[in-house]
Write a protein that holds these residues in place. Structure first.
Motif, mmCIF file in Angstrom:
data_model
loop_
_atom_site.group_PDB
_atom_site.id
_atom_site.type_symbol
_atom_site.label_atom_id
_atom_site.label_comp_id
_atom_site.label_asym_id
_atom_site.label_seq_id
_atom_site.Cartn_x
_atom_site.Cartn_y
_atom_site.Cartn_z
ATOM 1 N N ARG A 9 0.842 -1.200 0.000
ATOM 2 C CA ARG A 9 0.000 0.000 0.000
ATOM 3 C C ARG A 9 0.874 1.244 0.000
ATOM 4 N N GLN A 10 0.530 2.183 -0.858
ATOM 5 C CA GLN A 10 1.282 3.420 -0.968
ATOM 6 C C GLN A 10 0.477 4.566 -0.365
ATOM 7 N N HIS A 11 1.009 5.214 0.652
ATOM 8 C CA HIS A 11 0.307 6.303 1.317
ATOM 9 C C HIS A 11 1.026 7.633 1.163
ATOM 10 N N SER A 12 1.948 7.743 0.237
ATOM 11 C CA SER A 12 2.744 8.963 0.160
ATOM 12 C C SER A 12 2.362 9.885 -0.994
ATOM 13 N N VAL A 13 1.357 9.559 -1.768
ATOM 14 C CA VAL A 13 0.903 10.444 -2.828
ATOM 15 C C VAL A 13 -0.411 11.068 -2.373
ATOM 16 N N TRP A 14 -0.431 12.394 -2.335
ATOM 17 C CA TRP A 14 -1.608 13.106 -1.876
ATOM 18 C C TRP A 14 -2.170 13.939 -3.002
ATOM 19 N N ALA A 15 -3.447 13.824 -3.226
ATOM 20 C CA ALA A 15 -4.113 14.617 -4.256
ATOM 21 C C ALA A 15 -4.326 16.035 -3.748
ATOM 22 N N SER A 16 -4.276 16.993 -4.657
ATOM 23 C CA SER A 16 -4.484 18.389 -4.314
ATOM 24 C C SER A 16 -5.639 18.934 -5.137
ATOM 25 N N LEU A 17 -6.601 19.559 -4.452
ATOM 26 C CA LEU A 17 -7.777 20.114 -5.109
ATOM 27 C C LEU A 17 -7.883 21.606 -4.821
ATOM 28 N N VAL A 18 -8.398 22.347 -5.785
ATOM 29 C CA VAL A 18 -8.764 23.737 -5.553
ATOM 30 C C VAL A 18 -10.250 23.871 -5.842
ATOM 31 N N LEU A 30 -16.055 16.292 4.644
ATOM 32 C CA LEU A 30 -16.145 15.894 6.057
ATOM 33 C C LEU A 30 -17.384 15.044 6.293
ATOM 34 N N GLN A 31 -18.509 15.428 5.704
ATOM 35 C CA GLN A 31 -19.739 14.645 5.860
ATOM 36 C C GLN A 31 -19.640 13.291 5.160
ATOM 37 N N LEU A 32 -18.812 13.222 4.124
ATOM 38 C CA LEU A 32 -18.618 11.963 3.411
ATOM 39 C C LEU A 32 -17.790 10.976 4.236
ATOM 40 N N GLY A 33 -16.965 11.487 5.161
ATOM 41 C CA GLY A 33 -16.185 10.601 6.019
ATOM 42 C C GLY A 33 -14.733 10.988 6.199
ATOM 43 N N PHE A 34 -14.261 12.023 5.506
ATOM 44 C CA PHE A 34 -12.895 12.498 5.707
ATOM 45 C C PHE A 34 -12.797 13.177 7.069
ATOM 46 N N ALA A 35 -11.586 13.216 7.633
ATOM 47 C CA ALA A 35 -11.336 13.880 8.911
ATOM 48 C C ALA A 35 -10.319 14.995 8.686
ATOM 49 N N GLU A 36 -10.576 16.137 9.274
ATOM 50 C CA GLU A 36 -9.679 17.272 9.088
ATOM 51 C C GLU A 36 -8.451 17.143 9.969
ATOM 52 N N ASP A 37 -7.279 17.306 9.362
ATOM 53 C CA ASP A 37 -6.017 17.260 10.087
ATOM 54 C C ASP A 37 -5.462 18.664 10.282
ATOM 55 N N LEU A 38 -5.699 19.547 9.316
ATOM 56 C CA LEU A 38 -5.133 20.889 9.371
ATOM 57 C C LEU A 38 -6.000 21.826 8.555
ATOM 58 N N TRP A 55 -8.469 10.379 4.892
ATOM 59 C CA TRP A 55 -9.450 9.305 4.764
ATOM 60 C C TRP A 55 -9.142 8.326 5.886
ATOM 61 N N PRO A 56 -10.141 7.884 6.662
ATOM 62 C CA PRO A 56 -9.873 7.039 7.828
ATOM 63 C C PRO A 56 -9.209 5.703 7.503
ATOM 64 N N GLU A 57 -9.318 5.264 6.267
ATOM 65 C CA GLU A 57 -8.708 3.987 5.883
ATOM 66 C C GLU A 57 -7.343 4.184 5.237
ATOM 67 N N GLY A 58 -6.842 5.413 5.240
ATOM 68 C CA GLY A 58 -5.524 5.724 4.697
ATOM 69 C C GLY A 58 -5.605 6.700 3.543
ATOM 70 N N GLY A 59 -4.649 7.598 3.487
ATOM 71 C CA GLY A 59 -4.577 8.579 2.421
ATOM 72 C C GLY A 59 -4.996 9.961 2.888
ATOM 73 N N ARG A 60 -4.640 10.949 2.091
ATOM 74 C CA ARG A 60 -4.899 12.340 2.436
ATOM 75 C C ARG A 60 -5.137 13.136 1.163
ATOM 76 N N ILE A 61 -5.983 14.148 1.271
ATOM 77 C CA ILE A 61 -6.130 15.110 0.182
ATOM 78 C C ILE A 61 -5.825 16.499 0.729
ATOM 79 N N LEU A 62 -5.405 17.366 -0.160
ATOM 80 C CA LEU A 62 -5.117 18.749 0.171
ATOM 81 C C LEU A 62 -6.142 19.609 -0.552
ATOM 82 N N LEU A 63 -6.625 20.648 0.099
ATOM 83 C CA LEU A 63 -7.674 21.492 -0.464
ATOM 84 C C LEU A 63 -7.347 22.948 -0.219
#
Length: 133
Positions: A9-18, A30-38, A55-63
């Motif tokens: 499993r690869q957890h080091s690639v993070w998607a970035s959205l604007v 957040l309502q879909l299930g993501f948790a805010e870290d910062l 994402w609680p099961e692994g992974g992160r997105i940037l917004l």
């Protein structure tokens, strides 16, 4: 056809959205299930300079809000793959948020996955799948 996967499993690639309305997209995620870290507020009222959602099961997105950071990203142009053990629960949350279902849940025949795709308020496509590679 045989599909070979590394089972690593690869957890080091993070998607970035604007987003033109990053606060609304943040709330939707957040309502879909993501948790805010910062969350770093932007210069403008209700703007987001930088937000990290896990994402609680692994992974992160940037917004971030459109215009807050120099980036070639444009709102509504992303397609993301999120691994989940329970696509039915995620689909139920997405439909409760009035997400547009792009593709209903299917069992893939070429590889072991059960997945679906929805569009977020900006039009980005989110595929939630049991396939983790």
């Amino acid at each position: 056809m045989t599909v070979r996967v590394s089972r690593v499993r690869q957890h080091s690639v993070w998607a970035s959205l604007v987003s033109d309305d990053a606060q609304a997209l943040r709330s939707w995620l957040l309502q879909l299930g993501f948790a805010e870290d910062l969350l770093i507020p932007g210069e403008r009222v209700d703007a987001i300079h930088h937000c990290q959602l896990d994402w609680p099961e692994g992974g992160r997105i940037l917004l971030s809000s459109t215009g807050e950071r120099p980036t070639p990203c444009r709102p509504g142009t992303a397609s993301l793959h999120v691994v989940t053990a329970d696509p039915d629960a995620v689909l139920a949350r997405a439909t409760s948020l009035d997400a547009r279902v792009v593709r209903e849940i299917v069992y893939q025949t070429d590889y072991p996955s059960r997945d679906f795709t929805v569009a977020d308020p900006d039009g980005n496509h989110w595929t939630f799948a049991t396939f983790a590679g």
